[in-house]
Design an enzyme around this catalytic site. Structure first.
Site, PDB file in Angstrom:
ATOM      1  N   ARG A 173      58.018  84.219   5.034  1.00 21.77           N
ATOM      2  CA  ARG A 173      56.652  84.374   4.563  1.00 21.77           C
ATOM      3  C   ARG A 173      55.712  84.966   5.606  1.00 21.77           C
ATOM      4  NH1 ARG A 173      53.107  80.396   3.127  1.00 21.77           N
ATOM      5  NH2 ARG A 173      53.592  79.633   5.186  1.00 21.77           N
ATOM      6  N   ARG A 249      54.156  65.442   9.360  1.00 26.52           N
ATOM      7  CA  ARG A 249      53.671  65.668  10.717  1.00 26.52           C
ATOM      8  C   ARG A 249      52.189  65.302  10.718  1.00 26.52           C
ATOM      9  NH1 ARG A 249      57.249  66.044  14.514  1.00 26.52           N
ATOM     10  NH2 ARG A 249      55.946  67.393  15.816  1.00 26.52           N
ATOM     11  N   ARG A 279      47.450  74.610  19.838  1.00 26.55           N
ATOM     12  CA  ARG A 279      46.351  75.582  19.808  1.00 26.55           C
ATOM     13  C   ARG A 279      45.051  74.919  20.261  1.00 26.55           C
ATOM     14  NH1 ARG A 279      45.127  76.571  13.286  1.00 26.55           N
ATOM     15  NH2 ARG A 279      44.831  74.389  12.735  1.00 26.55           N
ATOM     16  N   GLU A 300      45.017  70.748  20.069  1.00 29.52           N
ATOM     17  CA  GLU A 300      45.711  70.171  18.909  1.00 29.52           C
ATOM     18  C   GLU A 300      47.165  69.887  19.265  1.00 29.52           C
ATOM     19  OE1 GLU A 300      44.335  72.317  15.422  1.00 29.52           O
ATOM     20  OE2 GLU A 300      46.312  72.012  14.542  1.00 29.52           O
ATOM     21  N   TYR A 348      52.574  71.521   1.234  1.00 30.93           N
ATOM     22  CA  TYR A 348      51.470  72.081   1.984  1.00 30.93           C
ATOM     23  C   TYR A 348      50.744  73.057   1.069  1.00 30.93           C
ATOM     24  CZ  TYR A 348      48.235  74.413   4.805  1.00 30.93           C
ATOM     25  OH  TYR A 348      47.025  74.884   5.250  1.00 30.93           O
ATOM     26  N   ASP A 350      47.009  75.390   0.610  1.00 27.89           N
ATOM     27  CA  ASP A 350      45.676  75.792   1.043  1.00 27.89           C
ATOM     28  C   ASP A 350      44.653  75.341  -0.001  1.00 27.89           C
ATOM     29  OD1 ASP A 350      46.093  76.863   3.525  1.00 27.89           O
ATOM     30  OD2 ASP A 350      46.282  78.930   2.840  1.00 27.89           O
TER      31      ASP A 350
END
Ligand SMILES: Cc1cc2nc3c(=O)[nH]c(=O)nc-3n(C[C@H](O)[C@H](O)[C@H](O)COP(=O)(O)OP(=O)(O)OC[C@H]3O[C@@H](n4cnc5c(N)ncnc54)[C@H](O)[C@@H]3O)c2cc1C
Length: 393
Positions: A173, A249, A279, A300, A348, A350
């Site tokens: 992806r 996670r 990050r 993070e 997951y 968006d």
């Protein structure tokens, strides 16, 4: 009017509440165990600096769906924002996603798009025909040098396992662009609400047929007080984890402050394995239309969720998928409850996908008499392999 309960005041819960309320047939009570609405998209203005903080990690809204863009713009004004991520590596700082600038700088060349495409195809490992995992997919696609610099360390930190244990589908992806486009998203629309996501969700929930109860966990036994329940919390929590826990996670954010501009960009990934965080995000850059003297940043860190931690990214390795299958069967057998949103379907997603799926569910079911015919168990099928986001560069 029939009474409906919604567990969770994130986008899934809020959009469903609004659609039900506007139909005029339902009185909706929305429960959230946190002290605010908007779920993981929650934003709050920092008292010390005035910067709008994305409390659970940076959130950039993007979509190509016209109706979803119109929907969010009904409730909020969006400021223009384009996500441009940078990567710090031991070879230097580069632009993400991998694009023509990244390739030319990394290899010290001046290739045009066609030359770059041919060059990268020669880097790939031709001995790998059917990649069995993430690492093989990367080696086949781009060869060892790019993989080792941009993907290996970051992916291992993000998922806590060797990339050879992750499915190849994750990498399929991720875009590699053979032009100078460094916009992280391909979506038609992109932006950030100028008054924050929490204000946006509060406006969605602001309807006479909606009541919001914060700091209240929706316990399954409350179900008997309602004609139907929409549950946007973790699917396994609804069943009191009776078959075991689906793995997630979680993220740990380490806040620090500075003056002026700390890193010159909103998000910078750290790709090397020996840097412990994945990050750093500097939140004032998510609102380029604002001016602040101070600045707030977050390092993070990713780790496996323990009881009490917040669930962020579903793991979805083989054993989770087996357990998920059992919970899906339980959910399909349960009466008067529908599982919605990212946690309810263990994927997951968006924000625009959550909003779109919730609108689709409501628009498909509300015109008939869903209480008589039954709402579907899920807003979208949780079974197919959904690929986790942010797996790497
Ligand atoms: C680090 C990170 C960055 C992200 N960045 C982006 C981005 O840039 N762009 C983008 O589009 N998406 C992004 N996302 C995804 C985005 O966060 C989700 O799409 C969105 O939060 C999904 O909304 P939701 O309502 O399904 O879930 P949530 O926002 O998680 O809301 C669920 C709510 O349910 C509540 N709850 C759970 N159980 C119960 C219970 N039993 N009773 C009462 N309340 C309960 C929780 O407290 C929570 O408030 C990101 C996600 C993460 C983790």
């Amino acid at each position: 009017m029939k009474a409906i309960a919604i567990a969770g005041a994130g986008f899934a819960g809020a959009v469903m509440a609004r659609e039900l309320a506007e139909s005029g047939k339902y009185r909706v009570t929305v429960f959230d165990e946190r002290d605010h609405v908007a779920g993981n998209c929650h934003t709050v203005r920092d008292v010390a600096t005035g910067v709008m903080l994305h409390q659970y990690g940076p959130h950039i809204f993007h979509t190509s769906r016209e109706d979803v863009w119109q929907y969010v713009n009904r409730f909020a004004r969006f400021g223009p924002y384009t996500n441009r991520v940078k990567a710090v590596t031991r070879r230097g700082v580069f632009s993400l996603p991998l694009n023509l600038l990244t390739l030319n700088q990394f290899f010290g060349k001046q290739m045009n798009p066609t030359e770059a495409q041919e060059f990268v195809s020669r880097l790939g490992d031709p001995s790998i025909r059917e990649p069995r995992n993430f690492e093989e997919q990367a080696l086949k696609m781009m060869g060892r040098e790019l993989y080792a610099t941009f993907f290996y360390g970051y992916t291992k930190k993000q998922w806590g396992v060797e990339p050879t244990e992750l499915p190849a589908s994750i990498l399929q992806r991720l875009p590699m662009r053979f032009n100078y486009d460094d916009n992280y998203y391909n979506s038609k629309y992109q932006g950030i609400p100028v008054d924050g996501y929490t204000d946006l969700v509060e406006r969605i929930l602001d309807h006479r047929n909606i009541r919001v109860r914060l700091n209240e966990r929706f316990a399954p036994e409350l179900k008997r007080e309602f004609a139907h329940v929409f549950f946007s919390g973790p699917m396994d929590s609804f069943f009191e984890y009776r078959l075991g826990r689906l793995q997630y996670r979680t993220l740990v954010f380490e806040r620090f402050e500075d003056k002026g501009d700390y890193q010159g960009n909103s998000v910078i990934n750290y790709c090397d394995e020996d840097v412990p965080f994945t990050r750093i995000s500097e939140h004032k850059h998510f609102a380029p239309w604002e001016q602040h003297e101070g600045t707030v940043c977050f390092r993070e860190y990713s780790k496996l969720m323990a009881p009490g931690d917040l669930p962020y990214y579903p793991v979805r390795l083989a054993e989770d998928k087996a357990l998920l299958k059992q919970y899906v069967a339980l959910a399909r057998g349960a009466k008067r409850v529908s599982f919605i949103g990212r946690l309810g379907t263990y994927r997951y997603l968006d924000m625009h996908v959550v909003i779109g799926e919730t609108l689709d569910l409501a628009r498909e079911c509300l015109p008939r008499d869903p209480l008589r015919q039954g709402w579907p168990a899920f807003s979208a099928d949780p079974s197919p392999v959904a690929t986790p986001a942010r797996s790497a560069a």
